[in-house]
Motif scaffolding. Structure first.
Motif, PDB file in Angstrom:
ATOM      1  N   GLU A 152       0.828  -1.204   0.000  1.00  0.00           N
ATOM      2  CA  GLU A 152       0.000   0.000   0.000  1.00  0.00           C
ATOM      3  C   GLU A 152       0.867   1.260   0.000  1.00  0.00           C
ATOM      4  O   GLU A 152       0.580   2.229  -0.716  1.00  0.00           O
ATOM      5  CB  GLU A 152      -0.919  -0.011   1.231  1.00  0.00           C
ATOM      6  N   THR A 153       1.931   1.244   0.797  1.00  0.00           N
ATOM      7  CA  THR A 153       2.828   2.399   0.887  1.00  0.00           C
ATOM      8  C   THR A 153       3.486   2.692  -0.455  1.00  0.00           C
ATOM      9  O   THR A 153       3.531   3.844  -0.905  1.00  0.00           O
ATOM     10  CB  THR A 153       3.917   2.144   1.949  1.00  0.00           C
ATOM     11  N   GLU A 155       2.466   1.771  -3.461  1.00  0.00           N
ATOM     12  CA  GLU A 155       1.456   2.174  -4.445  1.00  0.00           C
ATOM     13  C   GLU A 155       1.034   3.624  -4.237  1.00  0.00           C
ATOM     14  O   GLU A 155       0.865   4.379  -5.202  1.00  0.00           O
ATOM     15  CB  GLU A 155       0.242   1.245  -4.351  1.00  0.00           C
ATOM     16  N   ASN A 156       0.888   4.047  -2.989  1.00  0.00           N
ATOM     17  CA  ASN A 156       0.475   5.419  -2.686  1.00  0.00           C
ATOM     18  C   ASN A 156       1.530   6.453  -3.082  1.00  0.00           C
ATOM     19  O   ASN A 156       1.218   7.634  -3.248  1.00  0.00           O
ATOM     20  CB  ASN A 156       0.153   5.569  -1.200  1.00  0.00           C
ATOM     21  N   HIS A 157       2.778   5.998  -3.222  1.00  0.00           N
ATOM     22  CA  HIS A 157       3.858   6.912  -3.610  1.00  0.00           C
ATOM     23  C   HIS A 157       4.246   6.749  -5.085  1.00  0.00           C
ATOM     24  O   HIS A 157       5.328   7.175  -5.497  1.00  0.00           O
ATOM     25  CB  HIS A 157       5.079   6.695  -2.714  1.00  0.00           C
TER      26      HIS A 157
END
Length: 380
Positions: A235-236, A238-240
Motif C-alpha cells: 500500500e505504501t 502504491e500510494n507513492h
C-alpha cells in the motif's frame, strides 16, 4: 671518610626537532573557516565554487579534513555528532554557507549541479572517494537532525551519486537505525530515493543497486516495526507512485523464494520424507511469503519432475513418471483448489510433455490421475 662516587651523566648537543617532522595540530575549525571564506567569495556560481575548491586542494589538506569539506558541501557547515552545525566561541565567525545541498533549490536540476560539483572534486582528488562514502554513511545516521526539506534534498543527491557509481548503494543501510525507523524517517528517505531513481532510470537498474547492497530482501525493515506487513508495504509503495517498482521487486523476490523452497523440498522427496512433512513445509512457505496457489501448483510440479533421474528409454520413462506422480499426486491436489490453479497446472504439464516427447504417451494418464486424486481427496 670515603668520598661519594659521582654518578655518570650524559652530555652532548641537543638535537632540535625539524619542522617537517613536527605533526601539525588537528584544526578542523581553521580548515572550515578557510573553506567558508572561499565559498563566500566564490558566490553562487558552482563553476566559481569548483574553481576555488580545485585550487584550494593544492594548499589545504583535503586528505586530512575531507570529512569537514563534505559536511560543508552537504549541510553548509561542520557537523557535530548528532548532525547539528558546530558552533564557535567567536559569535562573529561565519559558521555556515548557503552554497550547499541543504540550501539549494528543491528541483532536480539544481541538485544535479551539486552532485556534479562533488563528482568533479572527487575525480580531481581520487583519495576523497572513501571519505565521501564514509561521509554519506555518517550523515544518513544524522537524518533526524535535519528538516524534512533537507532530508528530501539529501535523498535526491544520494540517489544521483549512487546512480553514477560515485557512492556505493551500501550507504543506504545506515538508515536502518531504530530511531529513524520508528519515526518513519528511514522509510521516507528510501521512498524519496526510489522516486528520484525512477525519474532518471528504471526498476531493473534499481534492483541491481539494491542487490549490491544486500538490501533486496530487507526493504520491509525500513517500515516501523508495527507496520512491517506485506499489505502495508504494498500500500505504501502504491500510494507513492512506485507500483512499477513494486511489481518488479515482487517478481524477483518470488523467484528467490521459489528457488529456496525447491532446494528444501527436493532433498525431502529424494529421502522419501512423509507426505505430511512436505505438505506442511509448502503450506508454511505459502502463508509466510503470500504465494499464490496457481504459482505454487506449478512450482510443485516442476519440483517433482526435477527430483527424479528419468530413464532414457522411452518405453520405461512413461511408467516411471506415472508411478512417481501417483505417489505424490496429493501434493498437487492440495494446491489446485481453484479453476485457475487447475488450468495453470494443466498448461505446465502440457508444456513439459511437449518439450520431453517421451512423456507424451502418459499425458492423458497423468491428467486422469490428478483429477481422480483430487476427487478422492474431496469425498474423503
Amino acid at each position: 671518610m670515603s668520598q661519594k662516587t659521582e654518578k655518570p651523566t650524559l652530555s652532548g648537543q641537543r638535537i632540535k626537532t625539524r619542522k617537517r617532522d613536527e605533526r601539525e595540530k588537528y584544526d578542523p575549525s581553521g580548515f572550515r573557516d578557510l573553506i567558508l571564506q572561499g565559498l563566500n567569495e566564490a558566490g553562487s556560481s558552482l563553476d566559481a565554487v569548483y574553481k576555488f575548491l580545485d585550487t584550494a586542494g593544492s594548499k589545504l589538506d583535503y586528505r586530512r579534513y575531507g570529512e569537514v569539506l563534505f559536511d560543508i558541501l552537504l549541510a553548509g557547515g561542520h557537523l557535530a555528532p548528532g548532525g547539528t552545525i558546530v558552533t564557535d566561541f567567536d559569535t562573529n565567525k561565519l559558521l555556515r554557507t548557503e552554497v550547499c545541498v541543504f540550501s539549494a533549490d528543491d528541483d532536480l536540476d539544481s541538485l544535479k549541479g551539486y552532485a556534479q560539483l562533488i563528482t568533479k572534486l572527487v575525480r580531481r582528488y581520487k583519495y576523497l572517494e572513501k571519505t565521501l562514502e564514509d561521509e554519506f554513511k555518517k550523515v544518513l545516521v544524522f537524518l533526524k537532525a535535519f528538516s524534512p526539506e533537507e532530508r528530501t534534498k539529501l535523498a535526491k543527491v544520494t540517489c544521483i551519486l549512487v546512480g553514477s557509481g560515485l557512492v556505493p548503494s551500501v550507504v543506504l543501510i545506515s538508515c536502518l537505525q531504530d530511531h529513524l525507523i520508528k519515526d518513519g524517517i528511514a522509510l521516507q528517505f528510501l521512498l524519496d530515493f526510489f522516486k528520484t531513481w525512477l525519474l532518471e532510470k528504471d526498476a531493473p537498474t534499481l534492483w541491481t543497486a539494491l542487490r549490491k547492497a544486500g538490501l533486496e530482501t530487507r526493504l520491509m525493515e525500513f517500515l516501523p516495526t508495527t507496520r512491517q506487513t506485506p499489505e502495508i508495504f504494498h500500500e505504501t509503495f502504491e500510494n507513492h507512485g512506485l507500483s512499477s517498482l513494486l511489481d518488479y521487486l515482487k517478481a524477483h523476490q518470488d523467484t528467490s523464494v521459489k528457488k529456496d523452497l525447491q532446494q528444501q523440498v527436493v532433498p525431502l522427496l529424494k529421502n522419501d520424507a512423509p507426505m505430511k512433512e512436505i505438505l506442511s513445509l509448502l503450506k508454511d512457505y505459502q502463508n509466510k511469503h503470500s504465494l499464490l496457489e496457481h504459482d505454487l501448483a506449478v512450482l510443485v510440479w516442476k519440483t517433482l519432475m526435477a527430483a527424479v533421474e528419468w530413464n532414457k528409454k522411452e518405453e520405461l520413462v512413461a511408467e516411471q513418471a506415472f508411478k512417481h506422480l501417483k505417489k505424490y499426486s496429493a501434493l498437487l491436489a492440495a494446491f489446485t483448489q481453484s479453476g485457475k490453479s487447475e488450468l495453470a497446472l494443466l498448461i505446465k504439464i502440457q508444456e513439459f510433455c511437449y518439450d520431453n516427447m517421451n512423456f507424451m504417451k502418459v499425458f492423458r494418464k497423468i491428467v486422469f490421475l490428478l483429477y481422480k486424486s483430487k476427487f478422492e481427496d474431496f469425498y474423503c
